[in-house]
Each structure stands twice: as C-alpha cells, then as structure tokens.
Design an enzyme around this catalytic site. Structure first.
Site, PDB file in Angstrom:
ATOM      1  N   GLN A  81      16.360   7.164  56.275  1.00 39.73           N
ATOM      2  CA  GLN A  81      15.330   8.187  56.458  1.00 39.73           C
ATOM      3  C   GLN A  81      13.925   7.603  56.494  1.00 39.73           C
ATOM      4  OE1 GLN A  81      17.813   8.282  54.101  1.00 39.73           O
ATOM      5  NE2 GLN A  81      18.329  10.376  53.542  1.00 39.73           N
ATOM      6  N   ASN A 116      15.629  11.780  42.627  1.00 35.95           N
ATOM      7  CA  ASN A 116      15.175  11.571  44.005  1.00 35.95           C
ATOM      8  C   ASN A 116      16.167  10.643  44.708  1.00 35.95           C
ATOM      9  OD1 ASN A 116      13.141  12.081  46.050  1.00 35.95           O
ATOM     10  ND2 ASN A 116      12.555   9.948  45.849  1.00 35.95           N
ATOM     11  N   LYS A 117      15.895  10.350  45.959  1.00 36.90           N
ATOM     12  CA  LYS A 117      16.793   9.529  46.769  1.00 36.90           C
ATOM     13  C   LYS A 117      17.162   8.239  46.053  1.00 36.90           C
ATOM     14  CE  LYS A 117      18.133  10.420  49.983  1.00 36.90           C
ATOM     15  NZ  LYS A 117      19.445  11.085  50.195  1.00 36.90           N
ATOM     16  N   ASP A 141      13.762  15.628  44.389  1.00 40.93           N
ATOM     17  CA  ASP A 141      14.704  16.704  44.670  1.00 40.93           C
ATOM     18  C   ASP A 141      14.908  17.595  43.451  1.00 40.93           C
ATOM     19  OD1 ASP A 141      16.295  16.251  47.462  1.00 40.93           O
ATOM     20  OD2 ASP A 141      15.521  14.378  46.656  1.00 40.93           O
ATOM     21  N   ARG A 170      17.012  18.094  56.001  1.00 42.65           N
ATOM     22  CA  ARG A 170      17.128  17.509  54.662  1.00 42.65           C
ATOM     23  C   ARG A 170      15.739  17.447  54.064  1.00 42.65           C
ATOM     24  NH1 ARG A 170      13.728  14.480  55.710  1.00 42.65           N
ATOM     25  NH2 ARG A 170      14.064  13.387  53.771  1.00 42.65           N
ATOM     26  N   GLY A 171      15.698  17.121  52.774  1.00 48.77           N
ATOM     27  CA  GLY A 171      14.457  17.230  52.021  1.00 48.77           C
ATOM     28  C   GLY A 171      14.487  18.529  51.239  1.00 48.77           C
ATOM     29  N   ALA A 172      14.240  18.450  49.937  1.00 46.23           N
ATOM     30  CA  ALA A 172      14.453  19.607  49.055  1.00 46.23           C
ATOM     31  C   ALA A 172      13.736  20.876  49.527  1.00 46.23           C
ATOM     32  CB  ALA A 172      14.049  19.250  47.628  1.00 46.23           C
ATOM     33  N   ARG A 222      24.744  21.487  48.989  1.00 47.03           N
ATOM     34  CA  ARG A 222      24.219  20.260  48.371  1.00 47.03           C
ATOM     35  C   ARG A 222      24.019  20.535  46.886  1.00 47.03           C
ATOM     36  NH1 ARG A 222      21.274  16.871  51.893  1.00 47.03           N
ATOM     37  NH2 ARG A 222      21.501  15.332  50.231  1.00 47.03           N
TER      38      ARG A 222
END
Length: 322
Positions: free
Chosen positions: A182, A233-234, A223, A50-52, A84
């Site tokens: 996370q 973002n998150k 993201d 995960r993570g763009a 995603r």
C-alpha cells in the site's frame, strides 16, 4: 486531493456506491460499483476499499443500499460487520446506521452524514497536525493513511498535505508495506499526484535511514486506538516505533476519534490474519518454495510508551505526559 480523484462517491441518481478500485492502483485508475450490500461486503473484504475511515463510510453506504433495496437490515449489518475484524470505524459506522434504522430515520441520510463528517475530520487532523512538522523535515510513513484510506485528505497524509499546503519544504519516505504494497502503490501514487516529493523504500530499510539521520519524524495512521492509547495499525508499525524510540525520532499517530475504542482491552482485540497467498505470491508469481507456508498478520499493536503524540481532530494527545 484534486476533486476529480474521489475515493468514495455516492450516486444519488442511480442509488449506487462507486469506489476507486485500489487493487488496480497505481497502474490503472478504475472504479468499482456497488449496487447492493453484498457488493460492499466484497469490496471491504477483498480490499477494493481499505483504510479504517473509508471502510466505515463504505459500510454505512452498504447499509443504505440494504435499506433502498428492501433487504433484511439486520442480516446486512451482520454480514458487513464480519468483513474485517480489526478496524474499529467499521463497527462504529454500522452501529450509527442500525441506531438510525431503529429510530425510524433514514440510513442513507446517516451514511451521508458520516461521509461528510469524515471529510471535515480529516481536514482538521491535517490543520492541527501540520504544526508538528518543521520546514525541511523528512517524514517517514507506513502503509497508506491518505485520501484513499478516508473520504478526503487522509489522516497521516493529511498532516503531510497541510504542511505542503503551507509551503513547508518537506520530503516523504514511504515504506513499501509488504505484502500488499500500500505504501509503494497508494501512498506514492497520492503524493506524486499532488507534487509532494516522495521516495519509496523496502520496509527493512527504515532502521538504516534512521541511523544515518535521514528521518526527522514518523507519522502513521491507525485502525484502532484503545483507551490506554495502544495503537493497532498495519503490520510493521510496531517495528518502526521501536526503531524510532532507539534513534530518538518522534513517532506520531494520526487518527480520528471514531477510531478510538473505549470499550475493549488489549486481550480482547482480534488481529486479522489474511490469506497466506498474499505473502506467497506477488502479482501471481510464487516467491517462496512449494510446501512452505507463511504468516500473514495484517496488523500489530504499538504500546503508548513508544508514541510521542496522537493527532486527532480535537487536538494532539500526548500519551506519556502526566
């Protein structure tokens, strides 16, 4: 990060992609092997990776696996694209690979180029961004925008890393980042691994620490960044930005240009809603009553007026400067 802790490894000898299985951290450092594009699609969807930026690099290697296995390239492209919906690097990397394929170029070569570029871009973000950090700063970060979310260094954590490498005495506070934790699991793992002082807080503690004067700066990843500098973002990022504005704390975003979306407007973006079970259960234990459901938005959007600067590999963008 230490060269032995590599989040994304391409195995040329066996033509396979090897990923750190982030679902197992911090308790166990295990690897997940992808032998075809279906494995990569699963890894992205189930948040093995995960993570763009890391999603983009992994998807590129998924396309390479489709090429090497003589699979239908268009089908692989569509399946990987639908893993995603919010992280723009996914589509950026897949488009580069499909364009290479249509130009009769090697998809694997393109994927390797994307991987190498990501490492260099993250290094530059750190080198440029560390200048905003003063000796003695305490920095709050949210989710994980570290090496585990990229190919190396990270974005927000690259800025923190390079401040540390330049002998600035800094402290980091990591939001735990519900529901998948996370910040608590991954950010704390990375920083502790490198000996950078870090404390974890519950997400709802951040405002109180700002009020007490315990936070000097906030740095998060992204993201997706729109052309008007709205940042996706998150989930929880927007709340931090509002709190930071009220307490006069600079709120920075660190993101490569591959995360910028110059085509779409705010109303075009789909905010990913993940399975409510991620909220309802922690480590398999139900924490809310039977018969009660939950919202589980994975991302939120932060308007540019709340952002002090966006740190990129080409320099710092100041959205509110005229």
């Amino acid at each position: 990060m230490d060269k032995d802790l590599r989040p994304i490894i391409w195995d040329d000898e066996n033509n396979q992609l090897i990923l750190i299985d982030q679902r197992k951290l911090p308790n166990s450092l295990e690897y997940f092997t992808c032998k075809d594009y279906n494995d990569v699609a699963f890894a992205i969807k189930d948040m093995v990776v995960r993570g763009a930026p890391a999603i983009g690099v992994s998807a590129a290697y998924g396309m390479a696996l489709a090429e090497l296995n003589d699979d239908n390239i268009e089908k692989a492209y569509e399946q990987l694209k639908n893993t995603r919906p919010t992280a723009v690097n996914l589509f950026w990397a897949l488009d580069r690979c499909i364009n290479a394929y249509k130009s009769n170029k090697s998809i694997l070569d393109e994927a390797k180029k994307i991987h190498e570029e990501d490492i260099e871009v993250c290094r530059k973000i750190g080198q440029i961004g560390e200048k905003i950090i003063d000796d003695g700063d305490t920095i709050l970060t949210h989710c994980n925008a570290g090496a585990l979310a990229t190919s190396a260094y990270g974005t927000a954590l690259s800025v923190i890393r390079f401040a540390h490498y330049n002998n600035k005495k800094i402290n980091v506070i990591a939001d735990e980042t519900r529901p998948r934790l996370q910040g608590a699991k991954l950010t704390a793992f990375e920083l502790n691994y490198e000996g950078i002082p870090v404390k974890v807080i519950s997400d709802n503690t951040a405002g109180f620490l700002m009020k007490k004067g315990m936070i000097d700066k906030i740095i998060v990843g992204a993201d997706r960044v729109l052309k008007d500098y709205t940042v996706f973002n998150k989930i929880g990022t927007y709340s931090l930005a509002v709190l930071a504005k009220y307490h006069n704390i600079p709120f920075y975003v660190a993101a490569p240009y591959s995360t910028f979306d110059f085509k779409n407007d705010l109303e075009d973006i789909v905010i990913e809603e993940r399975d409510e079970k991620e909220v309802i259960y922690i480590d398999g234990v139900r924490i809310i009553p039977e018969g009660v459901s939950a919202y589980n938005y994975a991302f939120d959007s932060t308007p540019p007026e709340l952002i002090a600067g966006i740190i990129t590999e080409k320099g710092i963008i100041y959205p509110n400067e005229k």
